[in-house]
Scaffold this motif. Structure first.
Motif, short mmCIF file in Angstrom:
data_model
loop_
_atom_site.label_atom_id
_atom_site.label_comp_id
_atom_site.label_asym_id
_atom_site.label_seq_id
_atom_site.Cartn_x
_atom_site.Cartn_y
_atom_site.Cartn_z
N ASP A 178 0.80 -1.21 0.00
CA ASP A 178 0.00 0.00 0.00
C ASP A 178 0.84 1.28 0.00
N GLU A 179 2.16 1.15 -0.02
CA GLU A 179 3.02 2.32 -0.03
C GLU A 179 3.42 2.64 -1.47
N LEU A 180 3.54 3.93 -1.78
CA LEU A 180 3.95 4.35 -3.12
C LEU A 180 5.45 4.24 -3.32
N SER A 181 6.22 4.38 -2.22
CA SER A 181 7.68 4.28 -2.32
C SER A 181 8.18 3.22 -1.36
N LYS A 182 9.16 2.45 -1.83
CA LYS A 182 9.71 1.39 -1.00
C LYS A 182 11.23 1.33 -1.19
N LYS A 183 11.90 0.86 -0.17
CA LYS A 183 13.31 0.56 -0.33
C LYS A 183 13.46 -0.56 -1.35
N SER A 184 14.60 -0.58 -2.01
CA SER A 184 14.77 -1.51 -3.12
C SER A 184 14.64 -2.97 -2.70
N ASN A 185 15.00 -3.28 -1.46
CA ASN A 185 14.92 -4.66 -1.01
C ASN A 185 13.60 -4.98 -0.33
N GLU A 186 12.61 -4.08 -0.47
CA GLU A 186 11.32 -4.30 0.16
C GLU A 186 10.18 -4.29 -0.86
N ILE A 187 10.50 -4.48 -2.12
CA ILE A 187 9.45 -4.51 -3.13
C ILE A 187 9.56 -5.82 -3.90
N LYS A 188 8.46 -6.54 -3.96
CA LYS A 188 8.41 -7.78 -4.71
C LYS A 188 7.63 -7.54 -5.99
N PHE A 189 8.35 -7.52 -7.11
CA PHE A 189 7.71 -7.28 -8.40
C PHE A 189 6.89 -8.49 -8.81
N GLN A 190 5.79 -8.23 -9.51
CA GLN A 190 4.91 -9.32 -9.94
C GLN A 190 4.97 -9.55 -11.45
N SER A 191 4.92 -8.50 -12.23
CA SER A 191 4.83 -8.67 -13.68
C SER A 191 5.55 -7.52 -14.37
N THR A 192 6.80 -7.33 -14.01
CA THR A 192 7.60 -6.23 -14.52
C THR A 192 8.59 -6.79 -15.53
N TYR A 193 8.33 -6.56 -16.83
CA TYR A 193 9.13 -7.19 -17.87
C TYR A 193 9.75 -6.20 -18.85
N TYR A 194 9.38 -4.92 -18.78
CA TYR A 194 9.88 -3.93 -19.72
C TYR A 194 10.49 -2.76 -18.95
N MET A 195 11.56 -2.17 -19.50
CA MET A 195 12.16 -1.03 -18.83
C MET A 195 12.86 -0.12 -19.81
N THR A 196 13.11 1.10 -19.36
CA THR A 196 13.93 2.06 -20.09
C THR A 196 14.69 2.88 -19.07
N ALA A 197 15.78 3.48 -19.48
CA ALA A 197 16.62 4.24 -18.56
C ALA A 197 17.05 5.54 -19.21
N SER A 198 17.29 6.56 -18.38
CA SER A 198 17.86 7.79 -18.90
C SER A 198 19.29 7.51 -19.36
N SER A 199 19.85 8.44 -20.14
CA SER A 199 21.15 8.17 -20.79
C SER A 199 22.26 7.89 -19.78
N ASN A 200 22.24 8.58 -18.65
CA ASN A 200 23.27 8.31 -17.63
C ASN A 200 22.71 7.50 -16.47
N SER A 201 21.54 6.89 -16.73
CA SER A 201 20.88 6.04 -15.73
C SER A 201 20.72 6.77 -14.39
N SER A 202 20.29 8.03 -14.46
CA SER A 202 19.95 8.76 -13.24
C SER A 202 18.62 8.27 -12.69
N TYR A 203 17.86 7.58 -13.51
CA TYR A 203 16.67 6.87 -13.07
C TYR A 203 16.35 5.78 -14.09
N ILE A 204 15.64 4.77 -13.63
CA ILE A 204 15.24 3.64 -14.47
C ILE A 204 13.74 3.46 -14.31
N ILE A 205 13.04 3.29 -15.43
CA ILE A 205 11.58 3.22 -15.42
C ILE A 205 11.14 1.82 -15.82
#
Length: 388
Positions: free
Chosen positions: A335-362
């Motif tokens: 129910d939280e919008l933000s989580k620490k990286s080791n506290e999120i269990k992805f269910q169906s995440t198969y596609y991604m894109t990143a900024s050129s210097n990977s300042s964020y990944i979507i």
């Protein structure tokens, strides 16, 4: 009393040893090394109907999203990265089941549909046209979500834009000069090269059906490394990334680029000695320092159990050392919008894109109709996949 204490001490040692053995047996294949200070947030939830492919424009001002379905919105939308305003694109075009998306240097958009490659031109994003292939009924029935063949086959044909045929193409990537767009073709188990000027199509690699282009081909990754070779992920039970040469093109010119281990798992470290990936590798992205980002799916047991872990991994372009950016093997409250990286269990995440210097990944979350973003906690910022 002294003897009794000795016995209790020995029993404690035995108990701890057994617990340790049990812990090892549980976590043998799960030893992630997390990048510190990474968080995963929900970027947007609106106007999404089973989101699949995503790509940023060249100025990284807009995020383009493909919706497999269009019951509540358009198949193709763009999101302003500053205001999160959503704009539907090419609403009158009759897409069938679009999945993959990429963009050229002029911000023209290329999309894979059921039997064709579609273009939305930068000059008029209200329209779309077929670059190669054609919209026609296939000669077999295919489940639109799993892409499982129900009955029959189709002949894959190279040729001019109207002659060429495609069978559920998935991911795609641009040539560095924008002369070609490269496409992974699902049921043909081929990688195709489409001329962006006239749509003429040739096959540059024919993969073994059980090696790479299989049931879920439409959710794998394909990237172009400096016009030297393509990297394509194998997301069907062999945790490999393959390299396809662009210098000497012929139908069997592929070879393993990354072979992590005969066994599957989720272990970070040196890619040649210690690291392990899951049975499936899906989305790929690469930043301007050649660091590779991978979506890995590790199935714990058989596929029918639906017990699997998805992780976002970073492979250092210089050392090959792998770390985990996000993903957990433990269920946390969702129910939280933000989580620490080791506290999120992805269910169906198969596609991604990143900024050129990977300042964020979507990431696109298919089942939950969400777009998620990997960044860093306040006080730090991400550069090439690391919080500093």
């Amino acid at each position: 009393m002294f003897k009794f204490n000795i016995i209790l001490f020995l029993l404690y040692i035995i108990l701890q040893f057994n617990l340790y053995q049990c812990e090892l047996s549980i976590n043998t294949n799960i030893k992630p090394v997390y990048e510190e200070n990474v968080i995963v947030s929900t970027l947007t939830e609106g106007y999404l109907d089973r989101p699949t492919g995503i790509v940023l424009d060249n100025n990284e001002e807009y995020l383009y999203i493909v919706n497999l379905f269009n019951t509540i919105t358009s198949h193709i939308i763009k999101v302003n990265m500053n205001t999160l305003e959503v704009t539907p694109l090419a609403e009158t075009f009759q897409f069938r089941s679009p999945v993959g998306i990429t963009i050229d240097k002029q911000d023209n958009i290329y999309i894979t549909d059921e039997t064709a490659v579609i273009v939305i031109p930068k000059t008029d994003q209200d329209v779309a046209y077929i670059l190669a292939g054609k919209h026609e009924d296939l000669e077999y029935d295919v489940d639109p979500v799993s892409s499982n063949i129900i009955d029959g086959k189709m002949t894959i044909i190279d040729g001019s834009n109207s002659i060429a045929t495609f069978s559920y193409p998935g991911c795609l990537t641009m040539d560095k000069t924008d002369k070609y767009v490269y496409v992974s073709d699902h049921l043909g188990s081929k990688v195709r090269r489409v001329d962006t000027s006239d749509g003429s199509t040739i096959t540059i690699a024919k993969m073994d059906n059980d090696v790479i282009l299989n049931e879920n081909i439409r959710s794998n990754g394909l990237i172009n490394y400096n016009n030297e070779y393509l990297l394509i992920s194998s997301q069907y039970s062999n945790n490999l990334i393959y390299k396809i040469s662009l210098k000497d093109i012929y139908p069997t010119n592929y070879m393993p680029f990354i072979s992590t281990s005969v066994s599957f798992g989720w272990i970070d470290g040196s890619i040649n000695k210690f690291s392990k990936f899951g049975q499936e590798i899906h989305g790929l992205s690469m930043d301007d320092q050649d660091n590779l980002y991978v979506i890995s799916k590790y199935v714990n047991g058989d596929y029918e159990s639906n017990d699997y872990y998805i992780s976002i991994r970073r492979i250092d372009g210089n050392t090959g050392y792998t770390t985990t950016l996000a993903g957990s093997f433990i269920d946390y409250p969702s129910d939280e919008l933000s989580k620490k990286s080791n506290e999120i269990k992805f269910q169906s995440t198969y596609y991604m894109t990143a900024s050129s210097n990977s300042s964020y990944i979507i990431l696109s979350d298919y089942n939950n109709n969400m777009i998620k973003i990997i960044t860093c906690i306040d006080g730090t910022y991400m550069s090439h996949g690391q919080c500093i």
